[in-house]
Design an enzyme around this catalytic site. Structure first.
Site, PDB file in Angstrom:
ATOM      1  N   HIS A 165       0.810  -1.133   0.015  1.00 50.34           N
ATOM      2  CA  HIS A 165       0.164   0.048  -0.029  1.00 50.34           C
ATOM      3  C   HIS A 165       0.976   1.246  -0.055  1.00 50.34           C
ATOM      4  O   HIS A 165       2.059   1.082   0.365  1.00 50.34           O
ATOM      5  CB  HIS A 165      -0.788  -0.006   1.343  1.00 50.34           C
ATOM      6  CG  HIS A 165      -0.229  -0.300   2.690  1.00 50.34           C
ATOM      7  ND1 HIS A 165       0.474   1.007   3.166  1.00 50.34           N
ATOM      8  CD2 HIS A 165       0.154  -1.501   3.151  1.00 50.34           C
ATOM      9  CE1 HIS A 165       1.175   0.498   4.179  1.00 50.34           C
ATOM     10  NE2 HIS A 165       0.858  -0.897   4.238  1.00 50.34           N
ATOM     11  N   HIS A 185       0.299  -5.984   2.394  1.00 52.51           N
ATOM     12  CA  HIS A 185       1.403  -5.655   3.230  1.00 52.51           C
ATOM     13  C   HIS A 185       2.711  -6.262   3.015  1.00 52.51           C
ATOM     14  O   HIS A 185       3.079  -7.256   2.552  1.00 52.51           O
ATOM     15  CB  HIS A 185       0.918  -5.844   4.680  1.00 52.51           C
ATOM     16  CG  HIS A 185      -0.667  -5.128   4.636  1.00 52.51           C
ATOM     17  ND1 HIS A 185      -0.776  -4.158   5.039  1.00 52.51           N
ATOM     18  CD2 HIS A 185      -1.839  -5.648   4.542  1.00 52.51           C
ATOM     19  CE1 HIS A 185      -2.292  -3.780   5.111  1.00 52.51           C
ATOM     20  NE2 HIS A 185      -2.779  -4.837   4.555  1.00 52.51           N
TER      21      HIS A 185
END
Length: 756
Positions: free
Chosen positions: A562, A708
């Protein structure tokens, strides 16, 4: 009557001396409390506020009959003096204070007897009695911090909560990118950065297989003739007993009885063959939720586990057979140890098929998958043995069935490879992938006799009837195989390989014996069949499930973290914060990148976790379906969630020293298995990511995975075939895209860095 409970100061959190604080919970219960009367607490300054009833603390309604108030008592306020009162909600009438003396709590211990709270509402006639529950605990600062974060999270809901698991944004993004809108109009190649792997070019898959150690012991002989001393006695016996009509006349030939050649219990003449069609994805499929409760790899450190191991009397060999994994893999291994394996725990997957049918590529994919799950797996390629022992430039005549010397040479290197694989299994290996044509019953009989009593064999036959795919594979073979590296004329190499293929086709015998899996026309991912016979057990079932979802359709998979979040800025781990300004800029750049890179891929999809920083990163991407997977959520950091490493070092020094301290020996040794308190380990993450891997293999269109760091490390390790122990240390930087190209030439990697 009232009740009270408390923990002594020597609790597991270390007591007051170790930084613990007194956490007090006051509860009052009565069904008859009128709705216009709100229970309050008032008392000693500054904890409760004041003995002024106007400043009393309101109790919160916990249920229809229960009211609660909790607070923290710092170390310099050991004594707490308080009373309950009922305060009118809508009028200024006087408060009703409970009868009796003050309640005194000293160091978490209530002085005097616990009693009910008695209120006289209208003189002595209307008396209200309420049960009182007083609980005092010594809690650590990080537990308090976790509770506070949960409380704050409820007050500040996520910006992205409530959206469906599958969304598609078709509205063009008109946002301005702070003057950088035109930056991605240039060639995407300007953003390419070196990958931290050895090479991103095309590598011949067979060259990446195990090196033939038996040849290093016996020496590499010349192409002419075979040294009889180079084979062990067991290999000679297997060769001599194989039913081969073209073996030399001076070798004794015996036809083994079927019961001895195929020692499979329950095998009958008319076999039961199961047929599986490739899975079709259901329309409207929701994001996948995987339970985090997987087996603990640190079980052996507990006293009960020590007794468990002692009771089982596991010897060194049995312990070596336990996989370095968690969850289902570890559970299957423990079950085998407890109940005794129903079949040999060592498994040989023996490839069968004509050349250019995708055997080596399938073997390489299966090897990657099993290694990633934690099974000790190695890939043995007989062609590599042949090239090292007899040279790489053998002509098609070498592969004729009536060429006795060629047949003996090929059987010899197959036996050498099998011996190496069996020796490795005796040293602790679990799954061996034996990669060769193995196109005759004679060869397969030889392998089964060599493996008898040492491992279970499952034949994996690849069958392709699509001439276009066969022709493509043949051309790739000429371009990549070391067999044609010294052939400058492509057409001459093509003619020679097709002649070699014709020699194999003349004597090819499909698998009909033993345990087998047949992959029929499955390489393109459209339709096809998977047939199985005499397959049972945990690991074979896992292999079948993987194979039914795999294919060779070329497509890119883009992996990216992200955009930078507020937690990244503050240096905290875990959390569910929004993007920083830099993160929002990356989201826009990523959208432009995806638009240009996948502009002709209308069936591509965007996968995110359920945490808002990944969903917000995906928001500017338009025209593609976006699917949320809970399996893609960041590693669960448990009680450390929302803390910086400095805070962990201060509040949890033992945990920090054990596995979180940078550059420490413990971290390097245990980070893969280290589980955050009440959280996850990297092995736990791998277990919940298996459905993601299966679906990535099944997809025929490009996929963009926005997730992640820990999750992407585990996914990347699968595609790059990195050892499990390296996963926690793989570099996955922010604002960088890792492109994995999957196809018939294997897996290639390219990295794009969009921002510093």
């Amino acid at each position: 009557m009232g009740t009270i409970s408390s923990k002594s100061s020597d609790s597991s959190h270390g007591g007051r001396e170790g930084g613990g604080q007194l956490y007090v919970s006051l509860k009052m219960e009565n069904f008859r409390i009128r709705a216009d009367l709100i229970p309050h607490v008032y008392g000693s300054v500054p904890i409760i506020g004041s003995w002024d009833s106007a400043k009393a603390f309101s109790m919160e309604r916990e249920s229809a009959s229960m009211w609660e108030l909790s607070f923290v008592v710092p170390p310099n306020h050991e004594t707490l003096d308080f009373k309950f009162l009922l305060k009118p909600k809508y009028r200024n009438s006087p408060c009703v204070v409970e009868e009796g003396p003050n309640r005194v709590l000293t160091g978490g211990t209530l002085e005097g007897d616990a009693r009910m709270a008695v209120f006289k509402l209208r003189g002595d006639e209307d008396v209200l009695e309420c049960k009182v529950f007083i609980k005092a605990d010594i809690v650590s600062p990080f537990d308090l911090a976790a509770s506070w974060r949960a409380y704050q999270e409820n007050l500040r809901p996520s910006r992205v909560r409530g959206i469906p698991d599958i969304t598609i944004n078709v509205v063009p993004d008109s946002g301005v990118e702070n003057g950088s809108a035109a930056s991605l109009e240039l060639d995407l190649e300007q953003y390419v950065v070196p990958a931290p792997t050895t090479s991103s070019g095309v590598v011949y898959a067979a060259n990446l297989t195990e090196s033939p150690r038996s040849l290093f012991h016996t020496g590499i002989s010349s192409k002419s003739g075979i040294t009889s001393n180079s084979l062990h006695s067991s290999t000679k016996a297997a060769l001599s007993s194989a039913d081969c009509s073209n073996i030399r006349k001076d070798i004794e030939v015996t036809v083994p009885e079927p019961s001895r050649a195929f020692p499979i219990s329950g095998m009958v003449e008319s076999k039961s063959v199961g047929t599986f069609s490739t899975f079709q994805k259901q329309d409207g499929q929701r994001g996948l939720f995987v339970d985090r409760g997987v087996g603990s790899p640190r079980l052996v450190k507990s006293a009960s586990a020590s007794a468990f191991v002692s009771d089982l009397k596991l010897d060194a060999e049995a312990k070596k057979g336990m996989p370095a994994a968690a969850g289902a893999v570890a559970a299957a291994a423990v079950a085998d140890q407890m109940h005794g394996p129903k079949e040999d725990c060592r498994l040989a997957i023996v490839l069968v098929g004509l050349p250019a049918r995708g055997k080596t590529f399938t073997a390489a994919k299966l090897t990657r998958y099993l290694r990633w799950l934690g099974h000790e797996t190695k890939h043995f390629n007989v062609g590599k043995y042949r090239r090292l022992k007899h040279g790489a430039n053998q002509s098609a005549d070498f592969f004729r069935a009536d060429n006795r010397e060629g047949l003996e040479a090929r059987n010899e290197v197959a036996a050498l490879a099998m011996e190496d694989m069996l020796a490795w299994m005796q040293e602790g290996g679990q799954v061996g992938i034996f990669d060769a044509t193995n196109s005759s019953r004679c060869r397969r009989n030889m392998l089964m006799q060599m493996a008898e009593g040492k491992c279970k064999i499952i034949f994996l036959e690849t069958i392709c009837n699509d001439q276009r795919i066969i022709e493509r594979n043949i051309r790739l073979k000429i371009q990549q195989s070391p067999d044609y590296a010294e052939e400058p004329n492509f057409e001459a190499g093509l003619r020679d390989f097709k002649e070699r293929l014709a020699n194999y086709e003349k004597v090819y015998e499909p698998v009909e014996e033993g345990s087998y899996i047949k992959m029929i026309d499955m390489v393109n991912g459209y339709g096809g069949q998977l047939q199985v016979n005499n397959i049972s057990g945990y690991l074979p079932g896992r292999i079948v499930f993987f194979l039914v979802n795999t294919h060779l359709t070329p497509r890119p998979i883009l992996l990216t973290r992200h955009g930078e979040s507020l937690d990244n800025v503050h240096g905290t781990i875990g959390g569910d914060t929004v993007l920083s300004d830099a993160g929002e800029l990356y989201a826009k750049k990523l959208a432009k990148f995806v638009e240009k890179r996948l502009k002709h891929e209308k069936t591509a999809s965007i996968w995110t976790s359920t945490l808002q920083r990944t969903i917000l990163t995906a928001n500017p991407i338009v025209g593609f379906p976006k699917i949320q997977w809970r399996a893609l959520d960041e590693i669960n950091s448990g009680v450390c969630d929302g803390m910086t490493y400095e805070e962990i070092k201060k509040n949890m020094p033992e945990e920090y020293e054990y596995a979180l301290k940078p550059h420490s020996r413990s971290r390097k040794k245990d980070k893969l298995r280290y589980r955050y308190p009440r959280g996850e380990s990297y092995l736990d993450v791998i277990q919940r990511l298996e459905p993601v891997i299966i679906e990535l293999e099944r997809q025929r269109a490009p996929v963009v995975v926005i997730s992640h760091q820990a999750v992407l490390r585990a996914l990347y390790a699968y595609f790059a075939d990195r050892p499990l122990k390296e996963i926690p240390h793989i570099e996955v930087p922010l604002h960088t895209i890792i492109e994995i190209q999957m196809g018939v030439t294997g897996v290639q990697e390219k990295r794009y860095k969009l921002m510093d």
